[in-house]
Design an enzyme around this catalytic site. Structure first.
Site, short mmCIF file in Angstrom:
data_model
loop_
_atom_site.label_atom_id
_atom_site.label_comp_id
_atom_site.label_asym_id
_atom_site.label_seq_id
_atom_site.Cartn_x
_atom_site.Cartn_y
_atom_site.Cartn_z
N ARG A 1 11.45 -1.49 10.55
CA ARG A 1 10.45 -1.02 11.50
C ARG A 1 10.34 -2.01 12.65
NH1 ARG A 1 5.34 0.28 7.77
NH2 ARG A 1 4.40 -0.88 9.46
N ARG B 1 -9.62 1.34 9.15
CA ARG B 1 -9.24 -0.03 9.49
C ARG B 1 -10.31 -0.73 10.31
NH1 ARG B 1 -3.49 0.70 9.19
NH2 ARG B 1 -2.15 -0.94 9.85
N LYS C 1 0.83 -1.21 0.00
CA LYS C 1 0.00 0.00 0.00
C LYS C 1 0.86 1.26 0.00
CE LYS C 1 -2.36 -0.80 3.79
NZ LYS C 1 -1.79 -2.08 4.27
N ARG D 1 11.50 -5.96 4.45
CA ARG D 1 11.18 -4.54 4.31
C ARG D 1 12.15 -3.65 5.11
NH1 ARG D 1 5.00 -2.71 4.60
NH2 ARG D 1 5.12 -3.08 6.83
N ARG E 1 -0.10 -8.17 13.85
CA ARG E 1 -0.66 -7.23 12.86
C ARG E 1 -1.53 -7.97 11.85
NH1 ARG E 1 4.11 -4.53 10.26
NH2 ARG E 1 2.64 -3.13 9.26
#
Ligand code: AMP
Length: 239
Positions: A180, A105, A30, A147, A191
């Protein structure tokens, strides 16, 4: 580049595109796609996750309130999120449209957003366009564990799919790339669970209000962008 898809920039002068809502499990791409849409249509990409991380980094009052949620992978309470988004959407750069990445969300956030967009006095914009990026579990795991991000310009990289030219350094400013906290395995699991529990039911709520465009997010980044641009260009021509 041979085989690349045509993504010529459309004439965006004076055309309001409205709200673009990007849905997708964490790691679906996203953030990357939001920035590409932002460049093409010259509208801001608003990432609630980035806004919270910036608040935490700045150690602001909001940052101190939300830190525990981000570090554990749980969702921040709705009233804190909607207050932050409301303040952001009031800024003049949102007048022609904006991209929402990571918001809404939950069902209350979704209801709040539609009420906000319908609110009297706001410049009328075309109804929201909802794009759902879908990705298989294995690909998702690879993406999340690989990531990295640049703490200076917030550009995202992936060690497997979008590596920086020089290992560990941002292509744009040379800053050291970071992982992160919430991309670490335990937090990633929470998550993904939070997404299934609270965000998947939103797809149904969006479908009841209009069409949801499904875009396979497992392809390479340019193909995914081309799929999204085709939908958005079509909407603008038909608007
Ligand atoms: P993201 O970068 O979008 O995956 O968001 C990182 C974290 O920020 C999430 O795990 C939540 O703790 C928080 N967060 C971001 N957006 C929202 C939202 N719309 N509602 C609640 N919590 C959020």
């Amino acid at each position: 580049m041979p085989g690349s898809l045509s993504v010529a920039t459309p004439n965006t002068a004076g055309v309001a595109i409205g709200a673009i809502i990007l849905l997708g499990v964490p790691g679906a791409g996203k953030g990357t796609q939001a920035r590409r849409i932002a460049d093409r249509y010259r509208i801001p990409a608003i990432s609630t996750g980035d806004m919270f991380r910036e608040a935490i980094q700045a150690d602001s009052a909001l940052g101190r309130q939300v830190r525990q949620y981000l570090y554990s992978g749980e969702l921040v309470p709705d009233d804190l999120v909607t207050a932050m988004v409301a303040a952001r959407l009031e800024r003049p750069d949102c007048r022609a449209g904006f991209i929402l990445d990571g918001f809404p969300r939950t069902l209350p956030q979704t209801d709040w957003l539609y009420r906000y967009l319908d609110r009297a006095g706001r410049q009328p914009l075309p109804g929201p366009i909802v794009i759902s990026l879908s990705v298989g579990y294995n690909e998702l795991y690879r993406r999340l564990s690989g990531r990295r991000y640049c703490p200076v310009c917030h550009r995202n990289y992936n060690l497997f799919t979008q590596p920086p030219r020089q290992p560990g350094r941002c292509d744009l400013d040379g800053a050291e790339l970071l992982q992160r906290k919430d991309d670490q395995p335990d937090v990633v699991r929470e998550r993904l669970a939070a997404y299934e529990r609270q965000t998947l039911p939103l797809l149904e709520a969006f479908r009841q209000r209009g069409k949801v465009f499904e875009v396979p997010g497992g392809e390479d980044v340019d193909h995914v962008s081309a799929g999204i641009f085709a939908i958005l260009d079509g909407r603008r021509q038909g608007a």
